[in-house]
Scaffold this active site. Structure first.
Site, PDB file in Angstrom:
ATOM      1  N   LYS A  36       8.568   0.277   3.249  1.00 33.22           N
ATOM      2  CA  LYS A  36       8.681   1.061   4.492  1.00 33.22           C
ATOM      3  C   LYS A  36      10.120   1.400   4.836  1.00 33.22           C
ATOM      4  CE  LYS A  36       4.495   0.660   6.981  1.00 33.22           C
ATOM      5  NZ  LYS A  36       3.653   0.108   7.989  1.00 33.22           N
ATOM      6  N   LYS A  64      -0.180   5.347  -1.980  1.00 35.28           N
ATOM      7  CA  LYS A  64      -1.369   5.146  -1.151  1.00 35.28           C
ATOM      8  C   LYS A  64      -1.477   6.210  -0.063  1.00 35.28           C
ATOM      9  CE  LYS A  64      -0.322   2.120   2.722  1.00 35.28           C
ATOM     10  NZ  LYS A  64      -0.880   1.242   3.688  1.00 35.28           N
ATOM     11  N   LYS A 112      -0.730   7.157   6.895  1.00 39.49           N
ATOM     12  CA  LYS A 112      -0.528   7.959   8.111  1.00 39.49           C
ATOM     13  C   LYS A 112       0.863   8.561   8.140  1.00 39.49           C
ATOM     14  CE  LYS A 112      -2.749   4.407  10.861  1.00 39.49           C
ATOM     15  NZ  LYS A 112      -2.269   3.079  11.184  1.00 39.49           N
TER      16      LYS A 112
HETATM   17  N1  AQP Z   1      -4.769   4.030   1.540  1.00 40.96           N
HETATM   18  C1  AQP Z   1      -5.500   3.004   1.961  1.00 40.96           C
HETATM   19  N2  AQP Z   1      -6.566   2.574   1.258  1.00 40.96           N
HETATM   20  C2  AQP Z   1      -7.341   1.541   1.688  1.00 40.96           C
HETATM   21  N3  AQP Z   1      -7.096   0.866   2.845  1.00 40.96           N
HETATM   22  C3  AQP Z   1      -6.031   1.263   3.577  1.00 40.96           C
HETATM   23  N4  AQP Z   1      -5.512   0.822   4.753  1.00 40.96           N
HETATM   24  C4  AQP Z   1      -4.445   1.580   5.084  1.00 40.96           C
HETATM   25  N5  AQP Z   1      -4.221   2.502   4.138  1.00 40.96           N
HETATM   26  C5  AQP Z   1      -5.184   2.342   3.185  1.00 40.96           C
HETATM   27  C6  AQP Z   1      -6.082  -0.264   5.513  1.00 40.96           C
HETATM   28  O1  AQP Z   1      -6.274   0.182   6.850  1.00 40.96           O
HETATM   29  C7  AQP Z   1      -6.112  -0.931   7.722  1.00 40.96           C
HETATM   30  C8  AQP Z   1      -5.239  -0.529   8.878  1.00 40.96           C
HETATM   31  O2  AQP Z   1      -3.930  -0.467   8.491  1.00 40.96           O
HETATM   32  P1  AQP Z   1      -2.741  -0.346   9.543  1.00 40.96           P
HETATM   33  O3  AQP Z   1      -3.141   0.113  10.844  1.00 40.96           O
HETATM   34  O4  AQP Z   1      -1.938  -1.576   9.475  1.00 40.96           O
HETATM   35  O5  AQP Z   1      -2.001   0.815   8.943  1.00 40.96           O
HETATM   36  P2  AQP Z   1      -1.278   0.898   7.632  1.00 40.96           P
HETATM   37  O6  AQP Z   1      -1.796   0.011   6.550  1.00 40.96           O
HETATM   38  O7  AQP Z   1       0.164   0.769   7.952  1.00 40.96           O
HETATM   39  O8  AQP Z   1      -1.772   2.333   7.346  1.00 40.96           O
HETATM   40  P3  AQP Z   1      -0.913   3.460   6.847  1.00 40.96           P
HETATM   41  O9  AQP Z   1      -1.688   4.694   6.889  1.00 40.96           O
HETATM   42  O10 AQP Z   1      -0.320   3.066   5.554  1.00 40.96           O
HETATM   43  O11 AQP Z   1       0.183   3.570   7.955  1.00 40.96           O
HETATM   44  P4  AQP Z   1       1.708   3.742   7.733  1.00 40.96           P
HETATM   45  O12 AQP Z   1       1.842   5.029   7.012  1.00 40.96           O
HETATM   46  O13 AQP Z   1       2.245   3.744   9.114  1.00 40.96           O
HETATM   47  O14 AQP Z   1       2.151   2.567   6.905  1.00 40.96           O
HETATM   48  C9  AQP Z   1      -5.589  -2.095   6.890  1.00 40.96           C
HETATM   49  O15 AQP Z   1      -6.660  -2.970   6.589  1.00 40.96           O
HETATM   50  C10 AQP Z   1      -5.106  -1.433   5.631  1.00 40.96           C
HETATM   51  O16 AQP Z   1      -5.226  -2.289   4.507  1.00 40.96           O
END
Ligand code: AQP
Length: 343
Positions: free
Chosen positions: A121, A205, A208
C-alpha cells in the site's frame, strides 16, 4: 510461531469486517460478503463495518457515516440477515480500540514489519503513512479476539494478517500463563472467489483503490456497465482452454474463469468443460450474463436499503449494543489478566 493446535473450548464464532472506504467491488463480494451470508445459517456471526480501519487513511468526516451505511446496505443486500447476524460499526464498540492497545504491547515490531499489504500500500512512501496504517493488522487481531472469534471469512489477501492474529493470541496466552484464553482464529478462505484479480491486469488484485474503474466491477454498476467492463477485460490471443493445466501462466483468463465459476456456483473445471475452444467474444458474453444475473438483485436491494438510512442506523445501533455485551466482559478479563489495579 503460528500453531494451529489449540485446546480452546469456547463457542465457535465468526467475525469479519469490511472498510467503509469506497464502492465495494466483485472481489469484496466473492471474497467476503457472499461467504458472510452463507455462514450465518450454521454459526454465530458478527460482521463489522471497520470504520476505525478506514481512518488509517484520511476520510472526509462529512461522508464517513454515509459510507458506513453503504457497507451495511451491501451486507444486507448480499443476504446477511440482521435477525441472525450482528451488523454494526466498529467505532461504536470501544473494546476494539482498548484491546488493540494491549495487543500493540504483545505484537513484535518484527512481525508487523513483515506484513506485505502495508508494503504494497505505501510503496516507497512508508515514512508518510500513518502509524495506524502500520499497526492496522494489530487492530484487526483485536477486532477478532475481542469476540474470541474462531473463524474469519476473508479473501486470500488477508491470510498473512490472520497469521499475525494467531501469533498475537498465542503470545498473549503464553506470556500471561492463560493457555486457552484466546482461540487461534482460522481463516475461511476457499473457492474460486478467494482472490479476484483486476480486469485490466490478471496479476494484480481487484481493488477499490485502483485508479482505473474499468479494472473492477462495482456493486453499484448497472447491467450495461458490467457487460461493458467484461467485454473490455484483458485477454490474450488464444481461446478458452480445456484443462486447468492450460490455464497456468494465463492470469487474465484464469481470472475470468474463476469469476465465472464463483458467480455461477460451479467449479472452474466445469466452466472449462462448458466453454473449451470458445473464442473470448462469446465467452465474455456468457460471463456477462452470469454476472448480471448474480449482481443485479444485489444492486437493486442495496438501493432499497440505502433509501431508508434511519432503518440502517437502527440495525447498526442495536447490533452495536449487542456486540459490546459480548466483547466488554472479554476485555474486562484481559485487564484482570494483565494485572491492572482496579480491574
Ligand atoms: N480482489 C479481491 N478478491 C477477493 N477478496 C477480496 N477482498 C478485497 N479484495 C478482494 C476481501 O474483501 C474484504 C474487505 O476488504 P477491506 O474492506 O479490508 O478492503 P480491502 O481488502 O482493502 O479491499 P481493497 O479493494 O483492496 O481496498 P483498497 O484498494 O483500499 O486496499 C476482505 O475480506 C478482503 O480479503
Amino acid at each position: 510461531m503460528t500453531d494451529s493446535t489449540t485446546t480452546y473450548t469456547g463457542p465457535e464464532r465468526v467475525f469479519s469486517g469490511v472498510q467503509p472506504t469506497g464502492a465495494l467491488h466483485l472481489g469484496n463480494y466473492l471474497g467476503a460478503l457472499k461467504k458472510f451470508a452463507l455462514l450465518q445459517h450454521d454459526m454465530e456471526c458478527i460482521y463489522c463495518i471497520v470504520d476505525l480501519h478506514a481512518i488509517t487513511v484520511f476520510q472526509d468526516p462529512k461522508t464517513l457515516a454515509d459510507q458506513t451505511r453503504h457497507i451495511a446496505a451491501a451486507y444486507l443486500a448480499s443476504g446477511v440477515d440482521p435477525a441472525k447476524a450482528l451488523v454494526y460499526n466498529q467505532s461504536a464498540v470501544r473494546a476494539h480500540t482498548e484491546l488493540a492497545w494491549y495487543f500493540n504491547c504483545v505484537a513484535r515490531t518484527g512481525w508487523v514489519n513483515r506484513m506485505t499489504q502495508f508494503k504494497d500500500k505505501v510503496g516507497k512512501n512508508a515514512e508518510k503513512a500513518s502509524v495506524g496504517l502500520y499497526t492496522y493488522p494489530v487492530l484487526q487481531a483485536a477486532d477478532i479476539l475481542a469476540f474470541k472469534a474462531t473463524h474469519v471469512p476473508v479473501g486470500e489477501d488477508q491470510k498473512q494478517h490472520l497469521e499475525l492474529s494467531r501469533d498475537i493470541a498465542q503470545k498473549f496466552n503464553n506470556d500471561f500463563g492463560v493457555p486457552n484464553f484466546f482461540p487461534h482464529p482460522k481463516p475461511l478462505i476457499d473457492g474460486p472467489g478467494a482472490k479476484v484479480m483486476s480486469l485490466r491486469d490478471g496479476t494484480k488484485k481487484m481493488s477499490k483503490s485502483d485508479p482505473s474503474d474499468a479494472s473492477r466491477i462495482n456493486l453499484t454498476d448497472d447491467a450495461d456497465a458490467i457487460a461493458k467492463k467484461i467485454r473490455k477485460a484483458k485477454t490474450d490471443t488464444g481461446d478458452v482452454p480445456a484443462t486447468m493445466k492450460e490455464l497456468e501462466g494465463r492470469p487474465d483468463i484464469a481470472n475470468l474463469v474463476g469469476i465465472y465459476a464463483a458467480l455461477a456456483n460451479i467449479s472452474e473445471k466445469d466452466v472449462l468443460a462448458q466453454h473449451a475452444g470458445s473464442q473470448f467474444g462469446p465467452f465474455k458474453a456468457a460471463l456477462a450474463d452470469v454476472a448480471v444475473e448474480a449482481m443485479a438483485p444485489i444492486t437493486d436491494l442495496m438501493s432499497r436499503y440505502l433509501a431508508d438510512p434511519d432503518e440502517l442506523d437502527r440495525i447498526l445501533s442495536k447490533a452495536g449494543d449487542k456486540a459490546a455485551e459480548i466483547a466488554d466482559p472479554i476485555v474486562a478479563d484481559v485487564r484482570k489478566i494483565i494485572g491492572f489495579r482496579g480491574a
